[in-house]
Design a protein around this motif. Sequence first.
Motif, PDB file in Angstrom:
ATOM      1  N   HIS A 120       0.789  -1.202  -0.096  1.00 21.05           N
ATOM      2  CA  HIS A 120       0.045  -0.072   0.059  1.00 21.05           C
ATOM      3  C   HIS A 120       0.799   1.350  -0.008  1.00 21.05           C
ATOM      4  N   HIS A 124       0.934   4.778  -2.423  1.00 19.73           N
ATOM      5  CA  HIS A 124       1.004   6.092  -2.053  1.00 19.73           C
ATOM      6  C   HIS A 124       2.259   6.792  -2.757  1.00 19.73           C
ATOM      7  N   SER A 153       0.236   9.450   6.374  1.00 17.30           N
ATOM      8  CA  SER A 153      -0.896   9.112   6.165  1.00 17.30           C
ATOM      9  C   SER A 153      -1.708   8.687   7.376  1.00 17.30           C
ATOM     10  N   ASP A 322      -6.275   7.071  -0.212  1.00 18.66           N
ATOM     11  CA  ASP A 322      -6.414   5.786  -0.591  1.00 18.66           C
ATOM     12  C   ASP A 322      -7.302   5.798  -2.040  1.00 18.66           C
TER      13      ASP A 322
HETATM   14 ZN    ZN Z   1      -3.325   4.914   2.705  1.00 20.44          ZN
END
Ligand code: ZN
Length: 355
Positions: A120, A124, A153, A322
Amino acid sequence: MEKKGKKTILAIETSCDDTGVAVLEFNSFTDKNPRIIFNLLSSQTKVHSPFGGVVPNLAAREHQKNLPILLNQALENTKQIPNFLAVTQGPGLIPALLVGVSAAKTLGFLLKKTIFPVNHLKGHLAAAFLTEENSTRPVDLKKIFPAIVLVVSGGHTEIVWAESWSKTKIIGETRDDAAGEAFDKAAKLLGLGYPGGPIISALAQEGNSQKFPLPRPMLQQKNYDFSFSGLKTALFYLLQEMKKKKEKLDGQLKQDIAASFQEAIVETLLGKTKKAISNFSPRSLILSGGVSANQSLRENFSALSKETKINFLLPPLAHCTDNAAMIALAAFFDKQHGAKAKNWSKIAAQANIRL
Ligand code: ZN
Ligand code: KG4
Protein backbone atom coordinates in the motif's frame (compact mmCIF):
# COMPACT_ATOMS: atom_id res chain seq x y z
CA MET A 1 -12.59 -8.90 -25.38
CA GLU A 2 -8.94 -7.73 -25.29
CA LYS A 3 -7.94 -4.62 -27.27
CA LYS A 4 -5.19 -5.51 -29.74
CA GLY A 5 -1.74 -4.35 -28.69
CA LYS A 6 -2.95 -2.82 -25.43
CA LYS A 7 -2.64 -4.37 -22.02
CA THR A 8 -4.43 -3.64 -18.76
CA ILE A 9 -4.00 -4.16 -15.05
CA LEU A 10 -7.15 -4.15 -12.92
CA ALA A 11 -6.32 -3.09 -9.35
CA ILE A 12 -8.23 -3.45 -6.08
CA GLU A 13 -7.66 -1.39 -2.90
CA THR A 14 -9.41 -2.25 0.39
CA SER A 15 -6.73 -1.66 3.05
CA CYS A 16 -8.72 0.77 5.18
CA ASP A 17 -12.03 2.57 4.69
CA ASP A 18 -12.09 3.27 0.95
CA THR A 19 -13.07 0.64 -1.60
CA GLY A 20 -11.23 1.31 -4.86
CA VAL A 21 -11.08 -0.30 -8.29
CA ALA A 22 -9.01 1.05 -11.19
CA VAL A 23 -7.78 -0.08 -14.57
CA LEU A 24 -4.40 0.95 -16.01
CA GLU A 25 -3.85 0.67 -19.78
CA PHE A 26 -0.44 0.54 -21.47
CA ASN A 27 1.24 -0.68 -24.61
CA SER A 28 4.01 -2.61 -22.93
CA PHE A 29 5.84 -2.57 -19.62
CA THR A 30 8.34 -0.14 -21.14
CA ASP A 31 5.51 2.35 -21.86
CA LYS A 32 6.55 5.76 -20.46
CA ASN A 33 2.99 6.99 -20.24
CA PRO A 34 0.49 4.39 -18.98
CA ARG A 35 -3.07 5.69 -18.57
CA ILE A 36 -5.76 5.13 -15.95
CA ILE A 37 -8.85 4.32 -18.01
CA PHE A 38 -11.14 3.53 -15.07
CA ASN A 39 -10.97 4.70 -11.47
CA LEU A 40 -13.79 4.45 -8.97
CA LEU A 41 -13.90 4.88 -5.22
CA SER A 42 -16.59 4.14 -2.69
CA SER A 43 -16.00 6.10 0.49
CA GLN A 44 -17.15 4.86 3.91
CA THR A 45 -16.83 8.19 5.71
CA LYS A 46 -20.48 8.26 6.76
CA VAL A 47 -20.30 4.77 8.28
CA HIS A 48 -17.24 5.46 10.44
CA SER A 49 -17.91 9.11 11.23
CA PRO A 50 -20.03 8.48 14.38
CA PHE A 51 -17.09 6.49 15.85
CA GLY A 52 -14.45 9.17 15.17
CA GLY A 53 -12.25 6.57 13.42
CA VAL A 54 -12.34 3.45 11.28
CA VAL A 55 -14.05 0.36 12.76
CA PRO A 56 -12.30 -2.60 11.03
CA ASN A 57 -15.24 -5.02 10.90
CA LEU A 58 -17.60 -2.34 9.62
CA ALA A 59 -15.03 -1.47 6.96
CA ALA A 60 -14.87 -5.12 5.87
CA ARG A 61 -18.67 -5.32 5.61
CA GLU A 62 -18.78 -2.20 3.46
CA HIS A 63 -15.98 -3.48 1.21
CA GLN A 64 -17.87 -6.74 0.77
CA LYS A 65 -20.99 -4.82 -0.22
CA ASN A 66 -19.36 -2.33 -2.56
CA LEU A 67 -16.43 -4.13 -4.17
CA PRO A 68 -18.50 -6.41 -6.46
CA ILE A 69 -20.46 -3.35 -7.65
CA LEU A 70 -17.26 -1.48 -8.52
CA LEU A 71 -15.73 -4.54 -10.19
CA ASN A 72 -18.84 -5.01 -12.29
CA GLN A 73 -18.69 -1.36 -13.35
CA ALA A 74 -15.01 -1.67 -14.24
CA LEU A 75 -15.66 -4.67 -16.49
CA GLU A 76 -18.74 -3.08 -18.11
CA ASN A 77 -17.04 0.26 -18.58
CA THR A 78 -13.75 -0.94 -20.03
CA LYS A 79 -15.41 -3.80 -21.96
CA GLN A 80 -12.40 -6.01 -21.54
CA ILE A 81 -10.98 -8.75 -19.43
CA PRO A 82 -7.80 -7.40 -17.79
CA ASN A 83 -4.47 -9.00 -18.65
CA PHE A 84 -3.29 -8.77 -15.04
CA LEU A 85 -4.75 -8.16 -11.62
CA ALA A 86 -3.24 -6.19 -8.74
CA VAL A 87 -4.32 -5.99 -5.12
CA THR A 88 -3.18 -4.23 -1.97
CA GLN A 89 -1.77 -7.02 0.20
CA GLY A 90 -0.88 -4.73 3.15
CA PRO A 91 -0.17 -2.91 5.34
CA GLY A 92 -3.69 -2.23 6.56
CA LEU A 93 -6.58 -3.56 8.60
CA ILE A 94 -6.70 -7.34 8.21
CA PRO A 95 -10.52 -7.71 7.94
CA ALA A 96 -10.52 -5.02 5.25
CA LEU A 97 -7.50 -6.39 3.35
CA LEU A 98 -8.98 -9.91 3.29
CA VAL A 99 -12.00 -8.72 1.28
CA GLY A 100 -9.88 -7.25 -1.53
CA VAL A 101 -7.38 -10.09 -1.53
CA SER A 102 -10.13 -12.76 -1.62
CA ALA A 103 -11.84 -10.97 -4.50
CA ALA A 104 -8.56 -10.75 -6.44
CA LYS A 105 -7.83 -14.44 -5.85
CA THR A 106 -11.32 -15.42 -7.02
CA LEU A 107 -11.00 -13.29 -10.15
CA GLY A 108 -7.52 -14.68 -10.77
CA PHE A 109 -8.82 -18.23 -10.52
CA LEU A 110 -11.88 -17.67 -12.72
CA LEU A 111 -10.22 -15.50 -15.38
CA LYS A 112 -6.94 -17.45 -15.28
CA LYS A 113 -4.95 -14.24 -14.74
CA THR A 114 -1.95 -13.64 -12.51
CA ILE A 115 -1.91 -11.11 -9.67
CA PHE A 116 0.57 -8.46 -8.52
CA PRO A 117 0.51 -8.17 -4.70
CA VAL A 118 1.14 -4.48 -3.95
CA ASN A 119 2.48 -2.78 -0.83
CA HIS A 120 0.00 0.00 0.00
CA LEU A 121 2.84 2.42 0.80
CA LYS A 122 4.40 1.80 -2.62
CA GLY A 123 0.94 2.71 -3.92
CA HIS A 124 1.12 6.07 -2.15
CA LEU A 125 4.57 6.60 -3.65
CA ALA A 126 3.21 5.79 -7.13
CA ALA A 127 0.43 8.37 -6.63
CA ALA A 128 3.07 11.10 -6.93
CA PHE A 129 3.46 10.04 -10.59
CA LEU A 130 -0.24 10.38 -11.43
CA THR A 131 -1.77 13.53 -12.84
CA GLU A 132 -5.17 15.05 -12.11
CA GLU A 133 -6.35 13.83 -15.55
CA ASN A 134 -5.73 10.20 -14.57
CA SER A 135 -2.73 9.66 -16.76
CA THR A 136 0.83 9.45 -15.53
CA ARG A 137 3.58 12.01 -15.76
CA PRO A 138 5.82 10.81 -18.59
CA VAL A 139 8.80 10.52 -16.30
CA ASP A 140 11.93 8.52 -16.36
CA LEU A 141 12.12 6.95 -12.90
CA LYS A 142 15.91 6.78 -13.22
CA LYS A 143 16.01 10.57 -13.28
CA ILE A 144 13.87 10.89 -10.15
CA PHE A 145 15.80 8.63 -7.81
CA PRO A 146 17.53 8.69 -5.39
CA ALA A 147 14.80 10.43 -3.44
CA ILE A 148 13.76 11.31 0.07
CA VAL A 149 10.12 10.28 0.45
CA LEU A 150 7.80 11.37 3.23
CA VAL A 151 4.86 8.98 3.45
CA VAL A 152 2.34 10.60 5.71
CA SER A 153 -1.10 9.03 6.14
CA GLY A 154 -3.65 7.89 8.70
CA GLY A 155 -1.64 4.78 9.52
CA HIS A 156 1.95 5.76 8.67
CA THR A 157 4.48 8.55 9.01
CA GLU A 158 7.80 7.51 7.53
CA ILE A 159 10.82 9.14 5.97
CA VAL A 160 12.18 6.81 3.33
CA TRP A 161 15.51 6.85 1.54
CA ALA A 162 14.64 5.51 -1.93
CA GLU A 163 17.76 4.75 -3.95
CA SER A 164 15.46 3.49 -6.70
CA TRP A 165 11.82 2.40 -7.03
CA SER A 166 12.69 -1.05 -5.69
CA LYS A 167 15.44 -0.19 -3.19
CA THR A 168 13.88 1.63 -0.27
CA LYS A 169 14.83 1.98 3.37
CA ILE A 170 12.86 3.57 6.19
CA ILE A 171 15.23 5.99 7.94
CA GLY A 172 12.69 7.44 10.36
CA GLU A 173 9.13 6.77 11.44
CA THR A 174 6.58 7.57 14.09
CA ARG A 175 7.00 5.86 17.43
CA ASP A 176 3.30 6.14 18.23
CA ASP A 177 0.53 7.95 16.32
CA ALA A 178 0.76 8.76 12.61
CA ALA A 179 0.32 12.40 11.58
CA GLY A 180 -3.08 11.70 9.98
CA GLU A 181 -4.15 9.86 13.12
CA ALA A 182 -3.13 12.93 15.17
CA PHE A 183 -5.35 15.12 12.97
CA ASP A 184 -8.20 12.63 13.39
CA LYS A 185 -7.82 12.44 17.18
CA ALA A 186 -7.59 16.23 17.48
CA ALA A 187 -10.81 16.59 15.49
CA LYS A 188 -12.47 14.07 17.79
CA LEU A 189 -11.36 16.04 20.88
CA LEU A 190 -12.77 19.19 19.29
CA GLY A 191 -16.02 17.41 18.36
CA LEU A 192 -15.48 18.05 14.66
CA GLY A 193 -16.16 14.69 12.98
CA TYR A 194 -14.12 12.28 10.86
CA PRO A 195 -11.74 12.30 9.01
CA GLY A 196 -10.14 15.12 10.95
CA GLY A 197 -7.40 16.18 8.52
CA PRO A 198 -9.58 17.93 5.92
CA ILE A 199 -11.80 19.51 8.64
CA ILE A 200 -8.87 20.85 10.66
CA SER A 201 -7.02 22.13 7.59
CA ALA A 202 -10.16 23.98 6.40
CA LEU A 203 -10.59 25.61 9.84
CA ALA A 204 -6.87 26.41 10.03
CA GLN A 205 -7.10 28.67 6.98
CA GLU A 206 -8.87 31.35 9.02
CA GLY A 207 -7.00 30.72 12.28
CA ASN A 208 -4.02 32.27 14.06
CA SER A 209 -1.30 29.62 14.23
CA GLN A 210 0.66 31.61 16.85
CA LYS A 211 -2.19 31.62 19.36
CA PHE A 212 -1.38 28.34 21.12
CA PRO A 213 2.25 27.21 21.50
CA LEU A 214 1.90 23.44 21.03
CA PRO A 215 4.97 21.14 21.17
CA ARG A 216 7.08 20.15 18.13
CA PRO A 217 7.77 16.57 19.32
CA MET A 218 11.32 15.21 18.88
CA LEU A 219 12.19 18.01 16.47
CA GLN A 220 15.50 18.76 18.16
CA GLN A 221 16.61 15.13 18.26
CA LYS A 222 19.23 13.95 15.74
CA ASN A 223 17.17 11.02 14.38
CA TYR A 224 14.41 11.12 11.75
CA ASP A 225 11.71 9.69 14.04
CA PHE A 226 8.43 11.28 15.02
CA SER A 227 6.05 11.10 17.97
CA PHE A 228 2.63 12.68 17.67
CA SER A 229 0.74 11.22 20.63
CA GLY A 230 2.10 13.92 22.99
CA LEU A 231 0.72 16.61 20.72
CA LYS A 232 -2.76 15.16 21.07
CA THR A 233 -2.27 15.03 24.86
CA ALA A 234 -1.15 18.68 24.88
CA LEU A 235 -4.34 19.58 23.04
CA PHE A 236 -6.38 17.56 25.54
CA TYR A 237 -4.90 19.55 28.48
CA LEU A 238 -5.35 22.83 26.65
CA LEU A 239 -9.05 22.03 26.19
CA GLN A 240 -9.32 20.97 29.86
CA GLU A 241 -7.82 24.32 30.93
CA MET A 242 -10.28 26.20 28.77
CA LYS A 243 -13.16 24.20 30.23
CA LYS A 244 -12.01 25.02 33.77
CA LYS A 245 -11.89 28.71 32.91
CA LYS A 246 -15.35 28.32 31.33
CA GLU A 247 -14.00 29.65 28.04
CA LYS A 248 -16.46 28.95 25.25
CA LEU A 249 -15.04 26.97 22.33
CA ASP A 250 -16.44 29.31 19.69
CA GLY A 251 -15.69 29.47 15.97
CA GLN A 252 -12.63 31.73 16.17
CA LEU A 253 -11.09 29.75 19.01
CA LYS A 254 -11.57 26.50 17.11
CA GLN A 255 -9.92 28.06 14.06
CA ASP A 256 -6.94 29.22 16.16
CA ILE A 257 -6.56 25.80 17.75
CA ALA A 258 -6.77 24.12 14.32
CA ALA A 259 -4.14 26.49 12.88
CA SER A 260 -1.81 26.01 15.87
CA PHE A 261 -2.21 22.22 15.75
CA GLN A 262 -1.65 22.04 12.00
CA GLU A 263 1.45 24.21 12.21
CA ALA A 264 2.95 22.01 14.94
CA ILE A 265 2.57 18.95 12.68
CA VAL A 266 3.74 20.67 9.49
CA GLU A 267 6.81 22.21 11.17
CA THR A 268 7.79 18.85 12.67
CA LEU A 269 7.42 17.00 9.35
CA LEU A 270 9.30 19.76 7.56
CA GLY A 271 12.15 19.92 10.07
CA LYS A 272 12.89 16.20 9.97
CA THR A 273 12.61 16.02 6.19
CA LYS A 274 14.95 18.99 5.81
CA LYS A 275 17.52 17.20 7.96
CA ALA A 276 17.18 14.06 5.80
CA ILE A 277 17.70 16.10 2.62
CA SER A 278 20.82 17.76 3.95
CA ASN A 279 22.32 14.43 5.10
CA PHE A 280 21.35 12.28 2.08
CA SER A 281 21.59 14.79 -0.82
CA PRO A 282 18.77 13.24 -2.88
CA ARG A 283 17.88 14.17 -6.44
CA SER A 284 14.19 14.54 -5.54
CA LEU A 285 11.78 15.09 -2.70
CA ILE A 286 8.52 13.12 -2.82
CA LEU A 287 5.53 13.81 -0.58
CA SER A 288 2.78 11.17 -0.42
CA GLY A 289 -0.08 9.68 1.61
CA GLY A 290 -3.44 11.09 2.71
CA VAL A 291 -1.96 14.00 4.69
CA SER A 292 -0.18 15.22 1.53
CA ALA A 293 -3.59 16.73 0.66
CA ASN A 294 -2.84 19.34 3.33
CA GLN A 295 -2.34 22.70 1.62
CA SER A 296 0.10 24.08 4.18
CA LEU A 297 2.23 20.91 3.97
CA ARG A 298 2.21 21.05 0.16
CA GLU A 299 3.28 24.71 0.13
CA ASN A 300 6.00 24.24 2.75
CA PHE A 301 7.43 21.19 0.99
CA SER A 302 7.38 22.97 -2.34
CA ALA A 303 9.35 25.85 -0.75
CA LEU A 304 11.79 23.34 0.78
CA SER A 305 12.46 21.74 -2.61
CA LYS A 306 13.13 25.18 -4.12
CA GLU A 307 15.43 26.13 -1.26
CA THR A 308 17.39 22.88 -1.62
CA LYS A 309 17.18 22.97 -5.45
CA ILE A 310 15.84 19.45 -5.93
CA ASN A 311 12.88 18.02 -7.90
CA PHE A 312 9.58 17.93 -6.08
CA LEU A 313 6.86 15.36 -6.74
CA LEU A 314 3.52 15.08 -4.99
CA PRO A 315 0.18 13.49 -5.86
CA PRO A 316 -2.57 15.63 -7.35
CA LEU A 317 -5.27 16.31 -4.73
CA ALA A 318 -7.55 13.65 -6.22
CA HIS A 319 -4.98 10.91 -5.60
CA CYS A 320 -3.58 11.80 -2.14
CA THR A 321 -5.89 9.60 -0.08
CA ASP A 322 -6.41 5.88 -0.73
CA ASN A 323 -7.40 4.86 -4.26
CA ALA A 324 -6.82 1.93 -6.63
CA ALA A 325 -5.21 3.97 -9.46
CA MET A 326 -2.06 4.26 -7.36
CA ILE A 327 -2.10 0.49 -6.72
CA ALA A 328 -2.34 -0.25 -10.46
CA LEU A 329 0.58 2.09 -11.20
CA ALA A 330 2.67 0.65 -8.34
CA ALA A 331 2.13 -2.83 -9.82
CA PHE A 332 3.28 -1.50 -13.22
CA PHE A 333 6.45 0.03 -11.70
CA ASP A 334 7.06 -3.13 -9.63
CA LYS A 335 6.94 -5.20 -12.83
CA GLN A 336 9.38 -2.79 -14.51
CA HIS A 337 11.73 -3.51 -11.62
CA GLY A 338 11.58 -7.28 -11.82
CA ALA A 339 8.48 -8.23 -9.79
CA LYS A 340 6.42 -11.12 -11.13
CA ALA A 341 2.65 -11.45 -11.12
CA LYS A 342 1.74 -14.59 -9.17
CA ASN A 343 -0.82 -17.36 -9.35
CA TRP A 344 -3.88 -16.73 -7.12
CA SER A 345 -2.79 -19.52 -4.75
CA LYS A 346 0.38 -17.56 -3.84
CA ILE A 347 -1.38 -14.33 -2.80
CA ALA A 348 -2.11 -13.53 0.87
CA ALA A 349 -2.97 -10.44 2.89
CA GLN A 350 -0.17 -9.25 5.17
CA ALA A 351 -1.31 -6.63 7.66
CA ASN A 352 2.14 -5.52 8.82
CA ILE A 353 4.44 -5.54 5.79
CA ARG A 354 6.95 -2.70 5.55
CA LEU A 355 8.45 -0.78 2.68
ZN1 ZN B 1 -3.21 5.00 2.54
O1 KG4 C 1 -3.67 7.59 2.93
P1 KG4 C 1 -4.99 7.65 3.60
O2 KG4 C 1 -6.21 7.82 2.75
O3 KG4 C 1 -5.25 6.36 4.46
C1 KG4 C 1 -4.23 5.65 5.08
O4 KG4 C 1 -3.49 4.91 4.39
O5 KG4 C 1 -4.10 5.85 6.32
O6 KG4 C 1 -4.90 8.82 4.68
C2 KG4 C 1 -5.99 9.20 5.45
C3 KG4 C 1 -5.51 10.25 6.42
C4 KG4 C 1 -6.56 10.60 7.49
O7 KG4 C 1 -5.94 10.51 8.76
C5 KG4 C 1 -6.97 12.02 7.15
O8 KG4 C 1 -7.33 12.79 8.28
C6 KG4 C 1 -5.70 12.55 6.50
O9 KG4 C 1 -5.23 11.48 5.74
N1 KG4 C 1 -5.96 13.71 5.63
C7 KG4 C 1 -5.50 14.96 5.88
C8 KG4 C 1 -6.01 15.80 4.86
N2 KG4 C 1 -6.78 15.03 4.02
C9 KG4 C 1 -6.73 13.76 4.52
N3 KG4 C 1 -4.71 15.42 6.86
C10 KG4 C 1 -4.42 16.75 6.86
N4 KG4 C 1 -4.90 17.61 5.94
C11 KG4 C 1 -5.68 17.19 4.93
N5 KG4 C 1 -6.14 18.06 4.03
